[in-house]
Each structure stands twice: as C-alpha cells, then as structure tokens.
Design a protein around this motif. Structure first.
Motif: not given
Length: 264
Positions: A95-109, A111-123
């Motif tokens: 869960e920490g890895i998935l959250d990390y991906i979301r936070r890194l994406g938000a950091l570089v502006g 966030a939507a792409k990072a959420d999509a990547l994390a969601d895909s990995l979770a699926r």
C-alpha cells in the motif's frame, strides 16, 4: 508544473517518472538503476545507495533530490546543507508503494496520471490475488535477501508472497524495516518453519542454491528435499516501486503456482 530538474537517488522514482511520461525532468540517477534501460543509457549516474557525488549533483542544479529510507539520511543531510530540497520516502508495504506513486505524481503536477498508474497496478495485484485464492494448497515460503548473514525478506516482499499464494515463513521479521533487524542469527529458526519453497534474492550477487542446499542441518527442509530453490532477481523485487508490483509479483506467482500444480 512542479520541479523540472530532479535527481533520483534510488531506482523507484526513476522508473515511476518514466512510466508517467515525465522522464525529461530527470537530470541524474542512481548508479544501481537498471529499470528502465533507457534511463541507465541516457541519464548521468550521480549516487550509490549510501553515498553520492554531491558536487556532481550540485552541478546539475536540481530543483529536488528524491531518495528512499533512513539509510540515505547522510546523503540527504549533505544535500540539504548545500541548499537542495530533498524528499526521502520511507514506505515499506505494498500500500505504501501505491501511495508513493500517487504522491510522486502529485509532486510533479501529474496527479491524475499517477492515480491511473496506481489504480492499474492495484488491479493487477487483485488479479493475482484472485487467481491465488483458488490454489488447493498454499506453500510456506522462505525469502532470503542476503546469505552472509542470513537476512529474511522485507514487508512488501512478504505481502507479495501472500498475494501470490504463499505463506511467509517469517512474517514477524518482515515487519522490521531495517535489514539489521531481519538478521537470522540461528539458522534453526528457518529450519523450524519447514519451508516448501526457498526464494533467494541476494542483492547485488547471484543466488547460489547449491550453497543453500549444503547448509548444515538443512537437508530435511522440504524445499531442499524437493529441489524447490528459486531465484528472483533483486531489481525485480527489492526496490519499493512499480517493478515489485509487476515483474516481481509475477515471478513469485510463477514459482508458487508452479509448486501448487506439482503438489496438487
């Protein structure tokens, strides 16, 4: 827009930024980076895991340096003292890895792409978990990330073993974040778990199953008796980023489901 010039002190921010299509932001990487191959080919290497070429990093004029864990505290301190902004993540779970991906994406502006990547990995993990739930037997799995001394697997590895259909042999050790707290002083602790599968991922060197099989007192361990000693390459499983949730868990699934098929 977020930071435009990023130094990645470990592999997982590099891999994640490439997957997000933001590789142009990266100006320097860790020398241990192997994923993706293009990064190793194209980006300057400015750090190891516990050391860094601070002068070379400063010459790159980074907006931020991104690393992982308290083990990189000395590098972070040196860069902060030199005026560089630093983000050191310290996640240890799936869960920490998935959250990390979301936070890194938000950091570089992005966030939507990072959420999509994390969601895909979770699926993808859900698909592995579902397939594994149908196994008729779940093997006990001992994961070893170093041999001298014996060091058992970290938390996200333990969780991925469970997702892939196995039972972690030493779950109490997996919760320890630092490797020194996962050192197995007495090999009898492993023997007592009677692992059905032994997986080696010796960070930075090739796993030698014949050496494991020759350990004193291990001859009766089911994994050794049945020849169930396997390697998962460390870049696939021992960095807390996308690789572990894709190729890493796929390797665990292949090994564990293969065992289950042979022991149905």
């Amino acid at each position: 827009m977020g930071p435009r010039r990023i130094v990645c002190l470990t592999e997982e921010p590099t891999e994640t930024l490439y997957l997000l299509g933001e590789e142009a932001r990266i100006v320097g990487i860790s020398g241990f980076t192997v994923r993706p191959p293009a990064a190793r080919r194209d980006k300057p290497k400015v750090s190891a895991f516990t050391s860094a070429k601070v002068d070379r990093i400063l010459a790159l004029e980074p907006d931020i340096a991104i690393g992982f864990s308290d083990i990189q505290a000395d590098i972070a301190q040196a860069l902060i003292k030199a005026g560089v902004e630093v983000w050191i993540s310290n996640h240890r779970s799936v869960e920490g890895i998935l959250d990390y991906i979301r936070r890194l994406g938000a950091l570089v502006g992005v966030a939507a792409k990072a959420d999509a990547l994390a969601d895909s990995l979770a699926r993808g993990l859900d698909e592995v978990r579902d397939a594994s739930s149908r196994l008729s037997r779940r093997p006990t799995v001992y994961f070893e990330e170093w041999d001298e001394p014996l060091i058992s697997g970290i938390r996200w590895v333990s969780e991925l073993i469970g997702i892939a259909g196995g039972n972690e042999a030493l779950p109490h050790r997996a919760t320890q974040s630092l490797a020194k707290h996962r050192i197995i002083a007495d090999p009898a602790e492993v023997i007592a778990t009677a692992p059905d599968i032994i997986i080696g991922s010796w960070c930075g060197k090739r796993f030698r199953p014949e050496h494991v099989a020759a350990r004193t007192g291990w001859e009766a361990v089911p994994a050794i008796r049945d020849g169930e000693l396997h390697e998962v390459k460390s870049p696939l499983i021992l960095q807390p980023g996308p690789a572990a949730l894709t190729d890493g868990v796929s390797e665990l699934r292949r090994i564990i489901h293969g065992w289950a098929s042979r022991h149905a």
